[in-house]
Design an enzyme around this catalytic site. Structure first.
Site, PDB file in Angstrom:
ATOM      1  N   ARG A 245      36.062 -10.714  -1.918  1.00  0.00           N
ATOM      2  CA  ARG A 245      35.402  -9.576  -1.285  1.00  0.00           C
ATOM      3  C   ARG A 245      36.423  -8.707  -0.568  1.00  0.00           C
ATOM      4  O   ARG A 245      37.372  -9.204   0.022  1.00  0.00           O
ATOM      5  CB  ARG A 245      34.365 -10.059  -0.264  1.00  0.00           C
ATOM      6  CG  ARG A 245      33.077 -10.583  -0.901  1.00  0.00           C
ATOM      7  CD  ARG A 245      32.276  -9.445  -1.517  1.00  0.00           C
ATOM      8  NE  ARG A 245      31.045  -9.904  -2.150  1.00  0.00           N
ATOM      9  CZ  ARG A 245      30.947 -10.218  -3.438  1.00  0.00           C
ATOM     10  NH1 ARG A 245      32.017 -10.147  -4.221  1.00  0.00           N
ATOM     11  NH2 ARG A 245      29.783 -10.582  -3.949  1.00  0.00           N
ATOM     12  N   GLU A 274      35.838   0.266  -1.273  1.00  0.00           N
ATOM     13  CA  GLU A 274      35.290   0.527  -2.612  1.00  0.00           C
ATOM     14  C   GLU A 274      34.128   1.517  -2.500  1.00  0.00           C
ATOM     15  O   GLU A 274      33.333   1.434  -1.553  1.00  0.00           O
ATOM     16  CB  GLU A 274      34.787  -0.778  -3.236  1.00  0.00           C
ATOM     17  CG  GLU A 274      35.896  -1.749  -3.580  1.00  0.00           C
ATOM     18  CD  GLU A 274      35.382  -3.010  -4.280  1.00  0.00           C
ATOM     19  OE1 GLU A 274      34.350  -2.911  -4.975  1.00  0.00           O
ATOM     20  OE2 GLU A 274      36.003  -4.063  -4.122  1.00  0.00           O
ATOM     21  N   HIS A 292      37.435  -4.398  -9.421  1.00  0.00           N
ATOM     22  CA  HIS A 292      36.305  -5.298  -9.172  1.00  0.00           C
ATOM     23  C   HIS A 292      35.657  -5.739 -10.493  1.00  0.00           C
ATOM     24  O   HIS A 292      34.457  -5.567 -10.715  1.00  0.00           O
ATOM     25  CB  HIS A 292      35.261  -4.617  -8.273  1.00  0.00           C
ATOM     26  CG  HIS A 292      34.418  -5.597  -7.508  1.00  0.00           C
ATOM     27  ND1 HIS A 292      33.855  -5.323  -6.280  1.00  0.00           N
ATOM     28  CD2 HIS A 292      34.027  -6.877  -7.799  1.00  0.00           C
ATOM     29  CE1 HIS A 292      33.160  -6.374  -5.854  1.00  0.00           C
ATOM     30  NE2 HIS A 292      33.253  -7.320  -6.762  1.00  0.00           N
TER      31      HIS A 292
END
Length: 319
Positions: A245, A274, A292
């Site tokens: 994360r 992000e 990601h």
């Protein structure tokens, strides 16, 4: 019964749900119009990945929802406890993408160990004019075999990383506050296998002894897990990879550690901001980057789709 897969769903999942009589909608609805769309179309199941958030306001605005599903492991983009307090089922697919994420960890490790993140940028630009100079600059690559990998977080993904590492001949150490021992079964192509028990250690010991560090932890409340203090405890020339994360690593301190040489290189699949990572992170020559994509393999998406379909059918067909 209508299902909105707002961040997409693999065809295997769509087919499995359609065969059971569900209508699957894969229209990508912008976040600000999501509540209206759900209400107008009487959506009973909302499926998301990381792009769509499902907060209290959306849950309150959509009384037709019976299920909120996350295609993946982490559910930090969903107010899980609040949804369940409203008798909404919240489901995810914790095992479906473990192998894919673990393999991406090693894609980053191999890239950095042989400078591929840099050579892939420079070869198209100067490979035809400065070939020998580039060859010289990349001559100090390293092997993973025989090195120590420190896994922070020994859940499903962490254990998959351990399996690959053991198969490569690496020493595996791990830290996890919730798991004292993990029994890792390493399978081979001919149905033979070995079992390896890994005792977890304090985080400080893993930081101190690992050549390579990989993070597999949830989003951190109240700050990052790895900052200047933690970098200072690592070996000189250590490596760090984050496919868990964004926000787990302090990116400013990571840049400082890379620039000073304390950290040899990093691999990042997730970022603090992000979908707009910082330019400094994106342009750093010692960082291997991916957007990601830990679960973005054909095989993982197939498993995710089927897992979600199975859970939805089990819940809704009992109504």
């Amino acid at each position: 019964m209508k299902i909105l897969a707002n961040d997409g769903l693999d065809q295997s999942g769509i087919d499995a749900l359609t065969e059971k009589g569900f209508e699957v909608i894969t229209t990508k609805v912008p976040q600000e119009f999501l509540a209206d769309f759900i209400n107008v179309h009487s959506i009973r199941t909302l499926l998301v990945r990381s792009a769509t958030t499902v907060r209290k306001e959306l849950i309150d605005a959509c009384p037709s929802l019976d299920i909120i599903g996350r295609g993946g492991v982490g559910m930090d983009n969903i107010d899980v406890d609040y949804a369940r307090s409203k008798n909404i089922h919240v489901i995810n697919t914790p095992a479906a993408s473990s192998a894919s994420v673990a393999e991406l960890v090693f894609a980053h490790l191999f890239s950095g160990a042989r400078f591929l993140q840099d050579s892939n940028r420079k070869m198209p630009l100067i490979g035809d004019t400065q070939f020998n100079q580039l060859k010289k600059s990349y001559e100090k690559g390293i092997e993973l075999r025989g090195k120590t990998i420190g896994i922070i977080g020994m859940g499903r993904i962490g254990q998959e990383v351990a399996r690959i590492a053991l198969g490569l001949g690496m020493r595996v150490i791990a830290a996890d506050n919730n798991i004292g021992r993990a029994s890792i079964k390493v399978k081979f192509y001919n149905n033979q296998f070995i079992n390896v028990d890994i005792e977890t250690e304090p985080l400080e010991d893993v930081l101190k002894h690992a050549d390579f560090i990989t993070l597999h932890v949830p989003a951190q409340k109240g700050g990052c897990m790895i900052g200047a203090k933690e970098f200072s405890k690592m070996k000189d020339g250590a490596v760090i990879v984050n496919c868990s994360r964004g926000g787990v690593i302090n990116e400013d301190e990571l840049i400082n550690a890379l620039n000073s040489g304390k950290i040899a290189f990093a691999g990042l699949d997730v970022f603090n901001n992000e979908p707009t990572p910082s330019k400094e992170i994106l342009n750093h020559p010692k960082i291997s980057l991916s957007p990601h994509t830990g679960a973005s393999t054909v095989e993982a998406q197939d498993r995710i789709g089927l897992s979600l379909a199975e859970q939805i059918c089990s819940i809704l067909q009992t109504y």
